[in-house]
Design a protein around this motif. Structure first.
Motif, PDB file in Angstrom:
ATOM      1  N   ASP A   1      -6.115 -12.105  -2.662  1.00  0.00           N
ATOM      2  CA  ASP A   1      -5.643 -11.775  -4.089  1.00  0.00           C
ATOM      3  C   ASP A   1      -4.293 -12.693  -3.965  1.00  0.00           C
ATOM      4  O   ASP A   1      -3.408 -12.658  -3.381  1.00  0.00           O
ATOM      5  CB  ASP A   1      -4.952 -10.356  -3.987  1.00  0.00           C
ATOM      6  CG  ASP A   1      -4.460  -9.987  -5.443  1.00  0.00           C
ATOM      7  OD1 ASP A   1      -3.878 -10.990  -5.900  1.00  0.00           O
ATOM      8  OD2 ASP A   1      -4.699  -8.887  -5.791  1.00  0.00           O
TER       9      ASP A   1
ATOM     10  N   LYS B   1       0.763  -1.187  -0.027  1.00  0.00           N
ATOM     11  CA  LYS B   1       0.012  -0.075  -0.203  1.00  0.00           C
ATOM     12  C   LYS B   1       0.953   1.458  -0.065  1.00  0.00           C
ATOM     13  O   LYS B   1       0.660   2.385  -0.830  1.00  0.00           O
ATOM     14  CB  LYS B   1      -0.871   0.116   1.212  1.00  0.00           C
ATOM     15  CG  LYS B   1      -2.179   0.789   1.084  1.00  0.00           C
ATOM     16  CD  LYS B   1      -2.996  -0.156   0.047  1.00  0.00           C
ATOM     17  CE  LYS B   1      -4.544   0.470  -0.038  1.00  0.00           C
ATOM     18  NZ  LYS B   1      -5.490  -0.072  -0.837  1.00  0.00           N
TER      19      LYS B   1
ATOM     20  N   GLU C   1      -8.049  -7.216   1.664  1.00  0.00           N
ATOM     21  CA  GLU C   1      -7.926  -7.061   0.154  1.00  0.00           C
ATOM     22  C   GLU C   1      -6.549  -7.525  -0.341  1.00  0.00           C
ATOM     23  O   GLU C   1      -6.750  -7.704  -1.628  1.00  0.00           O
ATOM     24  CB  GLU C   1      -7.896  -5.572   0.331  1.00  0.00           C
ATOM     25  CG  GLU C   1      -6.580  -4.717   0.611  1.00  0.00           C
ATOM     26  CD  GLU C   1      -6.625  -3.282   0.686  1.00  0.00           C
ATOM     27  OE1 GLU C   1      -6.059  -2.836  -0.384  1.00  0.00           O
ATOM     28  OE2 GLU C   1      -7.373  -2.495   1.195  1.00  0.00           O
ATOM     29  N   HIS C   2      -5.623  -8.048   0.436  1.00  0.00           N
ATOM     30  CA  HIS C   2      -4.640  -8.686  -0.206  1.00  0.00           C
ATOM     31  C   HIS C   2      -4.546 -10.063   0.107  1.00  0.00           C
ATOM     32  O   HIS C   2      -4.100 -10.890  -0.854  1.00  0.00           O
ATOM     33  CB  HIS C   2      -3.221  -7.859   0.234  1.00  0.00           C
ATOM     34  CG  HIS C   2      -2.888  -6.672  -0.217  1.00  0.00           C
ATOM     35  ND1 HIS C   2      -2.570  -5.488   0.310  1.00  0.00           N
ATOM     36  CD2 HIS C   2      -3.041  -6.252  -1.437  1.00  0.00           C
ATOM     37  CE1 HIS C   2      -2.350  -4.572  -0.452  1.00  0.00           C
ATOM     38  NE2 HIS C   2      -2.605  -4.861  -1.566  1.00  0.00           N
TER      39      HIS C   2
ATOM     40  N   TYR D   1      -6.746   0.651   5.283  1.00  0.00           N
ATOM     41  CA  TYR D   1      -6.400  -0.636   4.793  1.00  0.00           C
ATOM     42  C   TYR D   1      -6.987  -1.747   5.811  1.00  0.00           C
ATOM     43  O   TYR D   1      -6.755  -1.577   6.811  1.00  0.00           O
ATOM     44  CB  TYR D   1      -4.721  -0.596   4.891  1.00  0.00           C
ATOM     45  CG  TYR D   1      -4.082  -2.026   4.425  1.00  0.00           C
ATOM     46  CD1 TYR D   1      -3.989  -2.465   3.142  1.00  0.00           C
ATOM     47  CD2 TYR D   1      -3.553  -3.175   5.203  1.00  0.00           C
ATOM     48  CE1 TYR D   1      -3.729  -3.723   2.794  1.00  0.00           C
ATOM     49  CE2 TYR D   1      -3.245  -4.187   5.019  1.00  0.00           C
ATOM     50  CZ  TYR D   1      -3.231  -4.696   3.745  1.00  0.00           C
ATOM     51  OH  TYR D   1      -2.719  -5.891   3.306  1.00  0.00           O
ATOM     52  N   ARG D   2      -7.351  -2.572   4.988  1.00  0.00           N
ATOM     53  CA  ARG D   2      -7.788  -3.905   5.630  1.00  0.00           C
ATOM     54  C   ARG D   2      -7.023  -4.960   4.950  1.00  0.00           C
ATOM     55  O   ARG D   2      -7.109  -5.194   3.815  1.00  0.00           O
ATOM     56  CB  ARG D   2      -9.308  -4.166   5.605  1.00  0.00           C
ATOM     57  CG  ARG D   2      -9.943  -3.228   6.341  1.00  0.00           C
ATOM     58  CD  ARG D   2      -9.677  -2.902   7.939  1.00  0.00           C
ATOM     59  NE  ARG D   2     -10.520  -2.044   8.662  1.00  0.00           N
ATOM     60  CZ  ARG D   2      -9.979  -1.065   8.854  1.00  0.00           C
ATOM     61  NH1 ARG D   2      -8.754  -0.644   8.559  1.00  0.00           N
ATOM     62  NH2 ARG D   2     -10.764  -0.044   9.676  1.00  0.00           N
ATOM     63  N   SER D   3      -6.421  -6.012   5.683  1.00  0.00           N
ATOM     64  CA  SER D   3      -5.705  -7.135   5.240  1.00  0.00           C
ATOM     65  C   SER D   3      -6.392  -7.854   4.041  1.00  0.00           C
ATOM     66  O   SER D   3      -5.595  -8.468   3.014  1.00  0.00           O
ATOM     67  CB  SER D   3      -5.148  -8.051   6.387  1.00  0.00           C
ATOM     68  OG  SER D   3      -6.001  -8.677   6.938  1.00  0.00           O
TER      69      SER D   3
END
Length: 322
Positions: free
Chosen positions: A268, A136, A264-265, A260-262
């Motif tokens: 992925d 990020k 989102e990754h 940010y929130r984890s």
């Protein structure tokens, strides 16, 4: 499992049949799991996610061995040691258990060199810190990184990750008494809010320029002091919620602000591959290691939650073996 929202005592151990994995899933025999603040929030009903009661499971982090493969799963075999990278529905397949089924895409190989307890405790904190700082904020060597709640799991992980990249972690804590512990944990300098003015101390440690990146896992009104400590044109990543009070919109110093929130990754696959590679390299080099406070047995899971809730862990991870 728990049948109502509340404190640690609402949880109880139950015996249930082992569920076969569906198409694309694996069944994991859990060896150990860590207890996280998110687990506490879920158990108490403080998260907005839907939790179906009664008979809700719990747990978002853990490690174990692949026990069975569902149809269509490739690249894994029975007996492989893995880490859970995301639990799609913790109230249905949470990691506080002897077994869980999970999509095969939601596990990664366990890094060689970690104990089972360390492997249980590493992913949530380190993936959150890595995602916030590297993916990020684009952290680079030489960046001064201001880390709030530095004694906590994400804070400790952030300092280790900054050091691995060659950035300079500046730890923020409420208590000056934690200075020696935080220096040992990797902080280049410690700023204690019971002793220091945050902005003045950061300017002192950055030659007057301010922090390039601020990682705020606390939020609340105190964020304004962090904004003053950042350099103009710097980055603030809001990645936590430890202070439930309203957070004013950052004003004053011109900053790039990310929320940010984890997940989102961690949902992925491409980023998870980078996270896993970074984690493996850090463990191999001895640069990344979670700090463990205590290890409990599964029958003592209520006491493990109570230990975390009462702050007896001093920011280190609480692990339960299954």
């Amino acid at each position: 499992m728990f049948d109502e929202f509340g404190g640690p005592d609402v949880m109880h151990v139950v015996e249930e049949p082992v569920v076969p994995p569906a198409t694309g899933e694996v069944r994991i025999r859990i060896e150990a799991f860590a207890v996280n603040p998110l687990d506490q929030m879920m158990r108490s009903g403080a998260v907005p996610a839907i939790v179906s009661l009664p008979h809700a499971r719990i747990g978002v982090e853990g490690t174990g061995l692949v026990d069975a493969l569902g149809p269509g799963v490739t690249g894994l075999k029975v007996g492989d040691p893995v880490i859970l990278t995301a639990v799609p529905d913790a109230s249905v397949r949470g990691s506080h258990a002897e077994y869980t089924t999970i999509p095969a895409s939601r596990v990664v190989a366990r890094p060689t060199g970690l104990t089972v307890a360390e492997a249980a405790a590493i992913w949530v904190a380190f993936s959150t810190a890595y995602g916030a700082l590297v993916e990020k904020a684009g952290m680079r060597p030489g960046d001064h990184v201001l880390v709030t709640a530095a004694s906590g799991g994400v804070g400790r992980a952030a300092m280790q990750i900054a050091n691995q990249i060659g950035a300079v972690p500046l730890a923020v804590t409420r208590h000056a008494a934690r200075q020696d512990d935080l220096i040992a944990a990797g902080a280049a300098a410690v700023i204690a809010t019971d002793r220091d003015d945050v902005a003045d101390a950061v300017r002192h440690h950055t030659g007057g320029s301010g922090a390039d990146i601020v990682l705020d896992v606390v939020m609340g009104p105190g964020q304004q002091e962090l904004v003053k400590a950042a350099r103009p044109g710097g980055t603030l990543v809001a990645a936590g919620f430890l202070d439930p009070r309203p957070t004013p919109f950052p004003a004053g110093t011109p900053l790039t602000v990310f929320s940010y929130r984890s997940f989102e990754h961690t949902l992925d696959a491409v980023v998870v591959k980078r996270m896993a590679a970074f984690l493996n390299a850090g463990v191999r080099l001895g640069a990344l290691r979670p700090a463990i406070d205590r290890v409990f047995a599964l029958d003592d899971v209520v006491e493990a939650h109570r230990h975390l809730e009462e702050g007896l862990h001093a920011g280190r991870k609480v692990v339960v073996t299954a």
